[in-house]
Design a protein around this motif. Structure first.
Motif, mmCIF file in Angstrom:
data_model
loop_
_atom_site.group_PDB
_atom_site.id
_atom_site.type_symbol
_atom_site.label_atom_id
_atom_site.label_comp_id
_atom_site.label_asym_id
_atom_site.label_seq_id
_atom_site.Cartn_x
_atom_site.Cartn_y
_atom_site.Cartn_z
ATOM 1 N N MET A 73 18.655 45.033 33.422
ATOM 2 C CA MET A 73 18.173 44.574 34.714
ATOM 3 C C MET A 73 18.058 43.064 34.703
ATOM 4 S SD MET A 73 15.378 47.397 35.810
ATOM 5 C CE MET A 73 15.465 46.861 37.502
ATOM 6 N N GLY A 74 19.184 42.420 34.851
ATOM 7 C CA GLY A 74 19.157 40.985 34.948
ATOM 8 C C GLY A 74 19.021 40.269 33.613
ATOM 9 N N ARG A 75 19.138 40.981 32.523
ATOM 10 C CA ARG A 75 19.063 40.396 31.183
ATOM 11 C C ARG A 75 17.812 39.551 30.961
ATOM 12 N NH1 ARG A 75 25.211 39.154 31.403
ATOM 13 N NH2 ARG A 75 25.996 41.064 30.514
ATOM 14 N N GLY A 76 16.717 39.943 31.553
ATOM 15 C CA GLY A 76 15.451 39.267 31.324
ATOM 16 C C GLY A 76 15.072 38.252 32.379
ATOM 17 N N GLU A 77 16.060 37.698 33.114
ATOM 18 C CA GLU A 77 15.753 36.728 34.155
ATOM 19 C C GLU A 77 14.874 37.340 35.239
ATOM 20 O OE1 GLU A 77 19.062 37.530 33.554
ATOM 21 O OE2 GLU A 77 19.808 35.796 32.446
ATOM 22 N N LEU A 78 14.970 38.615 35.385
ATOM 23 C CA LEU A 78 14.216 39.336 36.400
ATOM 24 C C LEU A 78 12.715 39.147 36.229
ATOM 25 C CD1 LEU A 78 14.662 41.369 38.750
ATOM 26 C CD2 LEU A 78 14.353 43.170 37.076
ATOM 27 N N PHE A 79 12.271 38.979 35.009
ATOM 28 C CA PHE A 79 10.846 38.930 34.725
ATOM 29 C C PHE A 79 10.180 37.605 35.096
ATOM 30 C CE2 PHE A 79 12.621 42.349 32.294
ATOM 31 C CZ PHE A 79 11.740 43.373 32.575
ATOM 32 N N THR A 80 10.997 36.623 35.479
ATOM 33 C CA THR A 80 10.441 35.354 35.952
ATOM 34 C C THR A 80 10.876 35.049 37.381
ATOM 35 O OG1 THR A 80 12.305 34.137 34.992
ATOM 36 C CG2 THR A 80 10.315 34.378 33.626
ATOM 37 N N PRO A 125 10.797 34.767 41.257
ATOM 38 C CA PRO A 125 9.674 34.659 42.192
ATOM 39 C C PRO A 125 9.424 35.917 43.021
ATOM 40 C CG PRO A 125 11.035 32.692 42.296
ATOM 41 C CD PRO A 125 11.744 33.674 41.413
ATOM 42 N N THR A 126 10.476 36.598 43.438
ATOM 43 C CA THR A 126 10.309 37.829 44.221
ATOM 44 C C THR A 126 9.595 38.888 43.394
ATOM 45 O OG1 THR A 126 12.264 37.387 45.571
ATOM 46 C CG2 THR A 126 11.538 39.685 45.430
ATOM 47 N N MET A 127 10.022 39.044 42.148
ATOM 48 C CA MET A 127 9.404 40.046 41.274
ATOM 49 C C MET A 127 7.956 39.691 40.976
ATOM 50 S SD MET A 127 11.510 42.476 40.867
ATOM 51 C CE MET A 127 10.830 43.385 39.498
ATOM 52 N N LEU A 128 7.697 38.417 40.741
ATOM 53 C CA LEU A 128 6.330 37.988 40.460
ATOM 54 C C LEU A 128 5.421 38.247 41.656
ATOM 55 C CD1 LEU A 128 7.134 34.660 38.593
ATOM 56 C CD2 LEU A 128 6.256 36.782 37.582
ATOM 57 N N LYS A 183 0.379 45.030 39.325
ATOM 58 C CA LYS A 183 1.109 45.611 38.194
ATOM 59 C C LYS A 183 1.930 44.529 37.522
ATOM 60 C CE LYS A 183 0.065 50.043 38.852
ATOM 61 N NZ LYS A 183 -0.462 50.932 37.838
ATOM 62 N N SER A 184 2.523 44.849 36.400
ATOM 63 C CA SER A 184 3.394 43.896 35.712
ATOM 64 C C SER A 184 4.793 43.939 36.337
ATOM 65 C CB SER A 184 3.488 44.233 34.230
ATOM 66 O OG SER A 184 4.241 45.414 34.037
ATOM 67 N N VAL A 185 5.554 42.894 36.086
ATOM 68 C CA VAL A 185 6.937 42.873 36.571
ATOM 69 C C VAL A 185 7.713 44.046 35.975
ATOM 70 C CG1 VAL A 185 9.106 41.570 36.549
ATOM 71 C CG2 VAL A 185 6.954 40.395 37.044
ATOM 72 N N ALA A 186 7.459 44.358 34.717
ATOM 73 C CA ALA A 186 8.147 45.491 34.081
ATOM 74 C C ALA A 186 7.846 46.790 34.826
ATOM 75 C CB ALA A 186 7.728 45.608 32.616
ATOM 76 N N ILE A 190 14.039 43.545 46.067
ATOM 77 C CA ILE A 190 14.422 43.611 44.659
ATOM 78 C C ILE A 190 15.929 43.844 44.537
ATOM 79 C CG2 ILE A 190 14.164 44.909 42.498
ATOM 80 C CD1 ILE A 190 11.226 45.469 43.482
ATOM 81 N N THR A 191 16.464 44.737 45.341
ATOM 82 C CA THR A 191 17.891 45.037 45.300
ATOM 83 C C THR A 191 18.719 43.798 45.610
ATOM 84 O OG1 THR A 191 17.424 47.315 45.952
ATOM 85 C CG2 THR A 191 19.690 46.559 46.229
ATOM 86 N N ALA A 192 18.191 42.924 46.459
ATOM 87 C CA ALA A 192 18.919 41.720 46.873
ATOM 88 C C ALA A 192 18.930 40.625 45.809
ATOM 89 C CB ALA A 192 18.311 41.175 48.164
ATOM 90 N N ILE A 193 18.135 40.766 44.768
ATOM 91 C CA ILE A 193 18.111 39.750 43.720
ATOM 92 C C ILE A 193 19.448 39.766 42.990
ATOM 93 C CG2 ILE A 193 17.040 39.018 41.549
ATOM 94 C CD1 ILE A 193 14.420 40.305 42.575
ATOM 95 N N GLN A 194 20.073 38.608 42.901
ATOM 96 C CA GLN A 194 21.373 38.518 42.243
ATOM 97 C C GLN A 194 21.245 38.930 40.784
ATOM 98 O OE1 GLN A 194 23.164 34.659 42.403
ATOM 99 N NE2 GLN A 194 25.168 35.449 41.871
ATOM 100 N N GLY A 195 22.119 39.807 40.348
ATOM 101 C CA GLY A 195 22.095 40.268 38.964
ATOM 102 C C GLY A 195 21.426 41.612 38.780
#
Length: 84
Positions: free
Chosen positions: A1-8, A10-13, A21-24, A67-72
């Motif tokens: 899921m984005g190779r880790g970039e997802l966890f930082t 802004p949308t996910m945060l 909850k946590s980003v995970a 979330i789906t719209a996040i590139q990657g």
């Protein structure tokens, strides 16, 4: 899921903060809403427990779309039809 970039991201945060909850956990809830569950891995007991505590999250359709719209971010491969 984005190779880790997802966890930082802004949308996910923002979504994680919205649900407390946590980003995970949000990533797991999103994938569950998409009909698949990735296999999260951790050797840290607290993270393993956290990874199991996402099933009460009911993302809004807008959150799922964001979330789906996040590139990657992509869906899962179907193991029945994917040649590994």
């Amino acid at each position: 899921m984005g190779r880790g970039e997802l966890f930082t991201h802004p949308t996910m945060l923002a979504i994680a903060e919205k649900y407390g909850k946590s980003v995970a956990q949000i990533a797991l809830a999103w994938s569950w809403a998409q009909g698949f569950l990735p296999l999260p891995k951790s050797v840290t007991e607290s993270r393993i427990i956290e990874n199991l505590d996402f099933q009460d999250i009911e993302l809004t359709p807008e959150d799922v779309e964001s979330i789906t719209a996040i590139q990657g971010v992509t869906g899962a491969y179907d193991p029945d039809t994917t040649n590994f």
